[in-house]
Motif scaffolding. Structure first.
Motif, short mmCIF file in Angstrom:
data_model
loop_
_atom_site.label_atom_id
_atom_site.label_comp_id
_atom_site.label_asym_id
_atom_site.label_seq_id
_atom_site.Cartn_x
_atom_site.Cartn_y
_atom_site.Cartn_z
N LYS A 134 -8.80 -10.56 1.28
CA LYS A 134 -9.42 -9.66 0.29
C LYS A 134 -8.89 -9.93 -1.11
O LYS A 134 -9.63 -9.84 -2.09
N VAL A 193 -11.41 0.50 -9.57
CA VAL A 193 -11.52 -0.71 -8.76
C VAL A 193 -10.13 -1.29 -8.48
O VAL A 193 -9.89 -1.85 -7.42
N ARG A 194 -9.21 -1.08 -9.39
CA ARG A 194 -7.82 -1.54 -9.15
C ARG A 194 -7.17 -0.76 -8.01
O ARG A 194 -6.29 -1.25 -7.34
N TYR A 243 -8.89 0.43 -5.47
CA TYR A 243 -9.69 0.25 -4.24
C TYR A 243 -8.88 -0.50 -3.20
O TYR A 243 -8.27 -1.53 -3.48
N SER A 244 -8.88 0.03 -1.98
CA SER A 244 -8.09 -0.65 -0.95
C SER A 244 -8.96 -1.32 0.10
O SER A 244 -8.44 -1.86 1.07
N ALA A 245 -10.28 -1.29 -0.09
CA ALA A 245 -11.19 -2.03 0.78
C ALA A 245 -10.84 -1.86 2.25
O ALA A 245 -10.67 -2.80 3.00
N THR A 258 -6.15 -10.11 6.65
CA THR A 258 -7.32 -9.60 5.94
C THR A 258 -6.96 -9.20 4.51
O THR A 258 -7.74 -9.44 3.58
N LEU A 262 -9.14 -7.02 -3.84
CA LEU A 262 -7.90 -6.26 -4.02
C LEU A 262 -7.05 -6.85 -5.14
O LEU A 262 -6.99 -8.07 -5.29
N TYR A 263 -6.38 -5.97 -5.85
CA TYR A 263 -5.39 -6.40 -6.83
C TYR A 263 -4.06 -6.56 -6.11
O TYR A 263 -3.67 -5.67 -5.36
N LEU A 297 -18.47 -8.06 -4.06
CA LEU A 297 -18.35 -9.52 -3.96
C LEU A 297 -19.51 -10.25 -4.63
O LEU A 297 -19.50 -11.46 -4.74
N TYR A 354 0.86 -1.18 0.00
CA TYR A 354 0.00 0.00 0.00
C TYR A 354 0.89 1.23 0.00
O TYR A 354 1.94 1.24 0.65
#
Lengths: 334, 266
Positions: free
Chosen positions: A69, B258-259, B261-263, A65, A75-76, B98, A14
């Motif tokens: 994910k 979406v790539r 996105y860090s959720a 997590t 997550l990529y 999801l 990150y």
């Protein structure tokens, strides 16, 4: 590659904005920002076989997590590869999404203002579940989770424990083959935790679903998982049986001796005394000499020994030793 | 067929959820009527001071325009960017990502159901305002036939436009500020302050080159019969082009977003 879950050298970094505290730093950050790459998952490799229930252990921020994910397709990754049921998760193909679920203990997926039964109808259409299959599955889930009237109350009126049961049902109504559970019992009372544990075990037995579970409650892991993955600072430290974990991670055993009349003589010569009260003493002894030391204790106090047991240290303690750095990581790698 | 069945289930659920907040719906209806009526009252005052009209608009034309605009802006409204900022920042998007259904469909169903519920209160009020201000509608059958596609395209364009803005939340934490700024631009170039025909000089030309008018003023003008049908058809064609453009833009922005996105959180 045939395993339902296959992971090789998976990594995720990150980019985090970093600044000193204070107003001056805040003002400087307006003009020039400093970023740092944080490696949340650092090249992990493992496989999970069909129908396995595997516990994923690690302290906060270990990368559990983030891994879940990535495997669920949220997550990529930064690098590495993974397949779940033959699909690359982060491409999020419909065929993949209909066969998995990720249940997050602190995240709700239901519409709060309406009864869960109405949200379930939406799920039925999204997952294209035929009416008879839908009925059978919902009855089965209702039965296992004792949902009964809960489905017909607006979700916001449910207690946390009740809501969690309904969330479980919502996550499983499409009968996923791979299930990721992230802290599924967080915040629940002991009764609700036990019920959820029993449900997961039953569900796995009935359906043969593959389950990867993270939890801070070791009871969850002990009750459900024969195999565990231990992750710390994004690296996989251990992959193996739960029973072997203690052997590898804790090089000692605990000898618990109870003497008659509440006597508490000195045990220092046998090992490190970790607890002593009312004639009951716990001595920590090196694993390899546990038998020999136990025999020496019996010889020394032959007439007074009322009870004696040799135990592995509690799993929480074992894990805590590793995470607190007490045990060198190189020695626990599987 | 599958999508229709999903929408039926989503709408059933969303209508129930929306219907629970009657006070919110009432306040919304009140708010959406007040603003155009204030502008209408201002234009009526200006027209009266200038001997009854401003440009080609007299008081009855202004009334017709602002009533049509209120209806159109109600049916076009899309507020998703404001919610999406939180969804991304707090990770609430995760459960929807999801599911094997694009998150846009949940928002579309919520949008439609909200409009169904609130329209019930809005329509009688608009009728009352129309009668009170002697609103003029020169609508012919051709206008009505044009209004239907124009209204649908305007609503779709507004929704897609909103989603493109919302998707900036993947990169900008306070992405709703983007919507705030664009909302102000739309205020002038969408025809909310004044009919586009009354915008002075180059502003009018700019307005027709930007997308905002195609979400608001264009269908409003068609509904009140303020444009001749041939020009109306041309404007509907322009709306369709904007829809295609924003659809393509959304595809690209969403995929890239979406790539990113860090959720967060879970």
């Amino acid at each position: 590659m045939n395993a339902p879950v296959f992971v090789r050298d998976l990594a995720k970094s990150y980019r985090v904005h970093e600044r000193e505290e204070g107003l001056g730093a805040a003002m400087r950050a307006l003009v020039k920002r400093r970023y740092r790459d944080v490696r949340a998952v650092d090249g992990i490799t493992f496989e999970i076989g069909e129908g396995e229930v595997v516990g994923f252990l690690g302290p906060n921020g270990a990368g559990k997590t983030t891994t879940l994910k990535m495997l669920a397709g949220l997550l990529y990754p930064t690098s590495g590869e993974a397949t779940v049921l033959g699909h690359t998760p982060w491409l999020r193909e419909s065929r993949f999404l209909t066969q998995i679920t990720l249940l997050m203990g602190n995240r709700s997926q239901l519409v709060w203002d309406i009864p869960a039964a109405d949200s379930f109808r939406v799920l039925q259409q999204i997952y294209e579940i035929g009416e008879s299959d839908y009925r059978v599955r919902l009855d089965e889930l209702s039965d296992l989770l004792d949902l009964g009237p809960l489905l017909h109350k607006p979700v916001r009126q449910l207690s946390l424990g009740e809501r969690m049961k309904v969330e479980f049902a919502a996550s499983l109504v499409h009968a996923p083959r791979v299930i990721f559970l992230d802290e599924p019992t967080i915040g629940l009372d002991v009764t609700a935790q036990t019920r959820i544990r029993r449900f997961v075990a039953d569900y796995n037995r009935r359906t043969g679903a593959t389950i990867l579970l993270t939890s801070h409650y070791m009871d969850d892991v002990v009750a459900l998982c024969r195999r565990v993955l231990v992750i710390h600072h994004g690296k996989l430290l251990y992959d193996g049986g739960l029973a072997d974990l203690a052997t590898r991670m804790a090089p000692y055993k605990l000898v618990v001796v109870t003497l008659a009349d509440g006597a508490s003589p000195r045990f220092d010569e046998f090992g490190e005394v970790v607890a002593s009260e009312e004639g009951r003493t716990t001595v920590r002894v090196p694993r390899e000499s546990a038998a020999e030391r136990t025999a020496a204790i019996i010889r020394a106090f032959e007439q007074q020994v009322v009870d004696l047991s040799v135990e592995d240290p509690p799993i929480e303690e074992v894990i805590d030793r590793v995470f607190s750095g007490e045990r060198p990581l190189s020695q626990v790698r599987s | 067929m599958k999508l229709l069945r999903i929408y039926r289930a989503l709408l059933t659920a969303q209508l129930q959820a929306t219907a629970q907040y009657r006070a919110q719906a009432f306040l919304y209806v009140l708010f959406s009527v007040i603003r155009p009526i204030v502008f209408l009252a201002a234009w009526v005052a200006v027209a009266n001071a200038r001997g009854g009209s401003v440009g080609s608009f007299d008081v009855a034309d202004f009334a017709g325009y602002f009533i049509a605009l209120t209806l159109v802006s109600h049916l076009c409204m899309s507020w998703f960017a404001w919610e999406f900022e939180q969804d991304v920042a707090q990770g609430n998007l995760s459960p929807r990502l999801l599911r094997p259904l694009h998150p846009i469909h949940y928002a579309a169903a919520a949008n439609i159901s909200y409009k169904i519920v609130t329209s019930i209160g809005l329509l009688p009020i608009l009728l009352l305002v129309a009668v009170s201000f002697h609103a003029r509608f020169q609508t012919t059958l051709e206008h009505l036939l044009l209004f239907i596609p124009s209204m649908i395209l305007a609503a779709v364009l507004s929704f897609l436009f909103d989603w493109v803005q919302a998707s900036t939340a993947f990169w900008i934490t306070r992405s709703s500020q983007v919507s705030f700024v664009l909302g102000r631009v739309s205020f002038i170039f969408g025809g909310q302050i004044a009919p586009l025909a009354l915008l002075p000089g180059v502003l009018g030309t700019i307005a027709y080159a930007l997308p905002f008018g195609y979400m608001l003023a264009v269908p409003a003008d068609i509904l009140r019969g303020g444009v001749d049908p041939a020009r109306g058809l041309l404007l509907v064609g322009a709306q369709a082009l904007w829809v295609l453009l924003f659809y393509a833009a959304l595809q690209r922005v969403w995929r890239a977003g979406v790539r990113e996105y860090s959720a967060v959180g879970a």
